[in-house]
Design a protein around this motif. Structure first.
Motif, PDB file in Angstrom:
ATOM      1  N   GLU A   1       0.851  -1.188   0.000  1.00 49.64           N
ATOM      2  CA  GLU A   1       0.000   0.000   0.000  1.00 49.64           C
ATOM      3  C   GLU A   1       0.878   1.225   0.000  1.00 49.64           C
ATOM      4  OE1 GLU A   1      -2.243  -1.675   3.615  1.00 49.64           O
ATOM      5  OE2 GLU A   1      -3.144   0.244   3.083  1.00 49.64           O
ATOM      6  N   ILE A   2       0.292   2.348  -0.371  1.00 46.16           N
ATOM      7  CA  ILE A   2       1.021   3.622  -0.283  1.00 46.16           C
ATOM      8  C   ILE A   2       0.252   4.499   0.694  1.00 46.16           C
ATOM      9  CG2 ILE A   2       1.899   5.580  -1.554  1.00 46.16           C
ATOM     10  CD1 ILE A   2       3.117   3.238  -2.704  1.00 46.16           C
TER      11      ILE A   2
ATOM     12  N   THR B   1       6.431   2.225  -7.969  1.00 50.38           N
ATOM     13  CA  THR B   1       6.797   2.923  -9.207  1.00 50.38           C
ATOM     14  C   THR B   1       5.574   3.600  -9.813  1.00 50.38           C
ATOM     15  OG1 THR B   1       6.561   0.848 -10.384  1.00 50.38           O
ATOM     16  CG2 THR B   1       8.792   1.502  -9.802  1.00 50.38           C
ATOM     17  N   ASP B   2       4.439   2.940  -9.707  1.00 51.52           N
ATOM     18  CA  ASP B   2       3.221   3.562 -10.245  1.00 51.52           C
ATOM     19  C   ASP B   2       2.923   4.865  -9.520  1.00 51.52           C
ATOM     20  OD1 ASP B   2       1.316   0.513 -10.921  1.00 51.52           O
ATOM     21  OD2 ASP B   2       2.861   1.587 -12.043  1.00 51.52           O
TER      22      ASP B   2
ATOM     23  N   GLU C   1       3.123  12.558 -13.444  1.00 51.58           N
ATOM     24  CA  GLU C   1       2.086  12.838 -14.437  1.00 51.58           C
ATOM     25  C   GLU C   1       1.221  13.999 -13.990  1.00 51.58           C
ATOM     26  OE1 GLU C   1       0.200   9.304 -16.081  1.00 51.58           O
ATOM     27  OE2 GLU C   1      -1.660  10.472 -15.955  1.00 51.58           O
ATOM     28  N   GLN C   2       0.881  13.990 -12.703  1.00 47.45           N
ATOM     29  CA  GLN C   2       0.066  15.069 -12.140  1.00 47.45           C
ATOM     30  C   GLN C   2       0.767  16.401 -12.320  1.00 47.45           C
ATOM     31  OE1 GLN C   2      -2.953  14.805 -10.115  1.00 47.45           O
ATOM     32  NE2 GLN C   2      -2.888  17.005 -10.391  1.00 47.45           N
ATOM     33  N   TYR C   3       2.071  16.405 -12.014  1.00 49.68           N
ATOM     34  CA  TYR C   3       2.815  17.657 -12.120  1.00 49.68           C
ATOM     35  C   TYR C   3       2.898  18.100 -13.572  1.00 49.68           C
ATOM     36  CZ  TYR C   3       6.214  21.225 -10.935  1.00 49.68           C
ATOM     37  OH  TYR C   3       6.835  22.416 -10.746  1.00 49.68           O
TER      38      TYR C   3
ATOM     39  N   LYS D   1      16.770  -1.162  -8.809  1.00 51.53           N
ATOM     40  CA  LYS D   1      16.866  -1.016 -10.262  1.00 51.53           C
ATOM     41  C   LYS D   1      15.574  -0.483 -10.857  1.00 51.53           C
ATOM     42  CE  LYS D   1      19.570  -2.853 -12.883  1.00 51.53           C
ATOM     43  NZ  LYS D   1      20.603  -3.523 -13.680  1.00 51.53           N
ATOM     44  N   ALA D   2      14.439  -0.822 -10.213  1.00 53.92           N
ATOM     45  CA  ALA D   2      13.165  -0.342 -10.757  1.00 53.92           C
ATOM     46  C   ALA D   2      12.979   1.134 -10.484  1.00 53.92           C
ATOM     47  CB  ALA D   2      12.013  -1.135 -10.162  1.00 53.92           C
ATOM     48  N   LEU D   3      13.666   1.640  -9.432  1.00 54.21           N
ATOM     49  CA  LEU D   3      13.406   3.012  -9.038  1.00 54.21           C
ATOM     50  C   LEU D   3      14.525   3.990  -9.288  1.00 54.21           C
ATOM     51  CD1 LEU D   3      10.958   1.807  -7.440  1.00 54.21           C
ATOM     52  CD2 LEU D   3      11.389   3.545  -5.780  1.00 54.21           C
TER      53      LEU D   3
END
Lengths: 475, 351
Positions: free
Chosen positions: B81-82, B120-121, B128-130, B170-172
């Motif tokens: 969760e975030i 990552t999402d 995207e928002q910015y 690596k993903a981030l």
């Protein structure tokens, strides 16, 4: 005297008798002990925990020796078990100790299958023992027992609760092996946190139905200490093989900038409790439990799987031998049937292949015939053509010869005749005129040219001879 | 700034013409104090690594008052969760809007395949928002929710990085500034810490992970500063200890952990690198982290986004919705025209 009072006709019930003097069978335990000492003992420990959690260090600390061990890498593809056997000797007692390490446990991203190699290993050891037991000629007293007597499960000191992997793994193992959970690297948890952590862990184990090993409390000599130890589970341990000078003693400890954690100090960690329970008090009980409970459970399940039962449908005790025979017959029957099947299959295949081959042969033969016929046809045609050609050639040669002979004999007569012929044949085609030319020429001179064609083309001959003009209006 | 400014004004001789732009730093200072700052910090790592405790220690508050921790059973199939905690804190007139982005559940399930995807999402969503806000007409009150820094907690129990650590970083690493930390460092002796740090640095190099690099200090800084900077760089990854409790040590009340064998002081530099982390994160490099996020990570995202859009535009010949990826709520005619214009400009640049 009392000994002579024994009734010869013994009934089923046992009576307690008191002895008049010292018989001496109280030495039986000693006899047993000396026998087992000569035989040597065997103990197998399985250490389950993530890479780097301190399994090897704890083993070294427990047994006060340096077992060779390389550091494991975090990048194994799966979990695999690494058993190592050592021979230890302590005041004339031989111990054959096997330590099984789980390499790569907890390192993969997907740990769904992590428990499986462990369960398989334990089952394999049980299986080996079962096989030995079922042998006709067996030597159990000599058998190197590799069944796992104790599984030490190393819990990471997060301070919150068990990890999900811990719960899943322990559930899979609790019916196969004695589990003692321990909190590894416990020098990172303060006293109050530790208390809460232990309670949380135990409650999670209980609420999920995980059965861990309980120290036995049925024997009065050890029941008290065992009971108090049971309350201290899981043990929070710290391992170290390095020695630090504390006061005027040198002890095994870990040296930090803020203090020294002593391994054998009971107020620092539960290492001493673990050693006491595991080695000094309950080792034999662990072995017994493994054999009497876990192994028997495995054996029962396995034999039931194989189709053995203790009682047949009529509730008569089955003899193992009969069942064995029956099974064996069945098995042989199966075997024969399979053999037959295979043979049939083989025969069929051979037939099929033969038929195919025959088919192919026939085809080839047909083709061959066809080709032969074609060849013959061609040959015939060629022959015909050749004969035609020969005929033509002969015909031509004859004509040629005839023409030659004719021109040589009776040239005048021929001329007159030919003139008449010419007159009458004036209307005939060119070929006639050409032959007339030929004959006309023949009156006067023998031909210079070799052939009539050349003659026609040979201007000199024709020009020399003006006679051809005479026959009057040939051209 | 103020002290520097005073020094400068003393240097300029009163006879020479004084223009006065030397007061610019002072003006900047004043305006920024009035405007206030914002900072978004993400913490990631398995549960039980001391993330919450460290955040509390860093900002000297209690952000996690009524937190509910899951049992082992509940975590078997847990998803990540975030959770955002936002607080407004003030110090000497300077206001800071601090957002802590928590990632409970990371690495806790039995099967952790792609468990970093929600993270990552989330980061991409903020970008995207910015991006949308920046491209909008009314840009007065853009809220910057982009993640400026991610503290990644590596367990100290192993021999180095584990596969999940490597995959996560690596993903981030091209989306956010990653600062790896060795958590719960009070379970390692100084030798062990050094060995682990070397090992982790080696593995970070080996796997090509781009963690946050401290900027080189200017050549005209004094030697002491340069020395400190060098020590800082050699100390990574920082080995940290956090604490929620205050104990009495050496006659003082300090944040620490009380053990039977001694007291670990969080702010004692010989015990752990907490002070270095705090100084770096808050006192000297906070703005640089924001700058790198804006200038590097966000720009990369934006360029990529635009490239995808233009290639998509080239494919669809219809021009009904110039920005197909971002669903604009009510695109009116004027906005559309403006968007089209901007798009063409960009197309020219990109092609």
């Amino acid at each position: 005297m009392a000994a002579t009072d024994v009734d010869i006709f013994m009934n089923e019930e046992k009576r307690n008798l008191s002895l008049g003097g010292h018989v001496g069978f109280d030495s039986l335990p000693d006899q047993l002990v000396s026998k087992s000492v000569t035989q040597g003992f065997c103990f197998n420990i399985l250490c389950v925990g993530e890479t780097g959690i301190g399994k090897s260090t704890l083993m070294n600390t427990l047994f006060n020796t340096m077992f060779e061990n390389e550091e494991a890498s975090h990048y194994q593809n799966g979990v695999y078990l690494r058993p190592r056997t050592y021979d230890l000797l302590e005041s004339n007692v031989h111990l054959k100790l096997t330590i099984v390490d789980t390499v790569g446990f907890g390192d993969q991203i997907n740990k769904d299958e992590s428990y499986r190699p462990i369960v398989d290993y334990i089952d394999t050891q049980f299986e080996n023992y079962l096989q030995e037991e079922l042998k006709i000629k067996r030597s159990l007293f000599n058998y190197h027992d590799t069944r796992i007597h104790i599984c030490l499960y190393f819990i990471a000191p997060t301070g919150h609760s068990l990890k999900s992997l811990d719960l899943v793994t322990m559930k899979k193992l609790d019916s196969k092996v004695n589990i003692i959970p321990i909190i590894a690297k416990a020098d990172t948890i303060s006293k109050s946190e530790l208390h809460k952590f232990k309670i949380k862990i135990m409650s999670e184990l209980v609420s999920n139905g995980v059965q861990i090993y309980q120290f036995p409390t049925d024997d009065e000599t050890v029941s008290e200490i065992n009971a108090s130890m049971n309350a201290h589970l899981p043990f929070a341990v710290v391992g170290s093989v390095e020695e630090v000078k504390v006061g005027n003693k040198t002890v095994r400890a870990r040296q930090y900038p803020w203090g020294v954690v002593q391994v054998e100090n009971e107020s620092h960690c539960d290492f001493v409790k673990l050693r006491e329970m595991l080695i000094r008090v309950n080792m034999e009980d662990l072995r017994e439990q493994t054999h009497a409970r876990h192994y028997e459970l495995y054996r029962r399940c396995k034999l039931e799987e194989m189709g053995f039962k203790d009682t047949d449908p009529d509730s008569q005790p089955f003899s193992l031998q009969e069942t064995y025979e029956a099974k064996r017959k069945e098995f042989l029957g199966d075997l024969q049937r399979k053999e037959e099947e295979m043979r049939q299959m083989f025969v069929n295949k051979v037939k099929e292949t033969e038929a195919e081959l025959k088919e192919k042969e026939r085809e080839l033969h047909d083709k061959f015939e066809q080709l032969k016929r074609m060849h013959q046809d061609e040959k015939r045609k060629v022959e015909e053509k050749r004969r035609d050609l020969e005929e033509e050639m002969n015909a031509f040669n004859r004509k040629k010869v005839a023409a030659e002979t004719l021109s040589l004999s009776q040239p005048l007569k021929k001329e007159k005749d030919k003139k008449k012929l010419v007159k009458t044949e004036n209307q005939s085609g060119v070929s006639a005129s050409s032959s007339k030319v030929m004959m006309a020429k023949a009156n006067v001179e023998p031909l210079n040219c070799q052939s009539w064609w050349e003659a026609i083309q040979c201007c000199t001959c024709l020009v020399h001879n003006a006679t051809w003009k005479k026959p009057g209006g040939l051209f | 700034y103020i002290s520097n400014l005073q020094f400068l004004s003393m240097k300029i001789k009163p006879e020479k013409q004084y223009v006065g732009f030397a007061t610019l730093p002072n003006q900047v200072h004043r305006k920024s104090v009035k405007k206030g700052f914002d900072f978004t910090l993400m913490v990631a790592g398995e549960s039980g690594m001391g993330k919450s405790t460290l955040v509390n220690s860093l900002f000297l508050t209690d952000l996690y008052k009524d937190r509910k921790l899951l049992n082992a059973e509940e975590r078997i199939n847990q998803t990540v969760e975030i959770i955002k905690h936002t607080v407004d804190i003030e110090e000497k007139g300077v206001k800071l809007k601090l957002t802590i982005v928590d990632t409970p559940g990371f690495g806790d399930a039995v099967n952790n395949n792609e468990c970093w995807k929600p993270i990552t999402d989330y980061i991409d969503q903020q970008f995207e928002q910015y991006f949308r806000d920046e491209s909008g007409l009314n840009r007065k009150n853009i809220q910057d929710n982009r993640v400026h820094c991610c503290l990644y907690f590596i367990p100290p129990f192993g021999h180095g990085l584990r596969p999940v650590d490597v995959e996560f970083m690596k993903a981030l690493h091209e989306k956010v500034n990653i600062i790896p930390l060795i958590a719960k460092a009070d379970c390692l002796t100084p030798n062990e810490i050094k060995k682990l740090k070397d090992r982790i640095r080696e593995e970070i190099d080996k796997f090509g992970i781009k963690v946050y690099q401290f900027p080189e200090c200017d050549s005209d800084e004094d030697e002491e500063f340069k020395q400190l900077d060098k020590e800082l760089k050699e100390c990574t990854p920082f080995a940290v200890i956090g604490s929620n409790t205050v104990v009495e040590a050496r006659g003082q009340r300090v944040r620490g952990r009380l053990y039977p064998w001694g007291i670990v002081e969080v702010e004692n530099q010989s015990h752990c690198d907490f002070v270095k982390l705090r100084n770096m994160l808050i006192r000297s490099h906070m703005h640089d982290l924001k700058d790198v996020t804006c200038d590097v990570h966000y720009e990369n995202y934006r360029a990529q986004c635009i490239q995808e859009m233009t290639s998509k535009l080239a494919q669809d010949n219809r021009m009904e919705s110039p920005i197909p990826i971002l669903p604009l709520s009510t695109p009116d005619v004027d906005t559309e025209k403006l968007i089209k214009m901007k798009d063409e400009e960009v197309c020219k640049d990109v092609i």
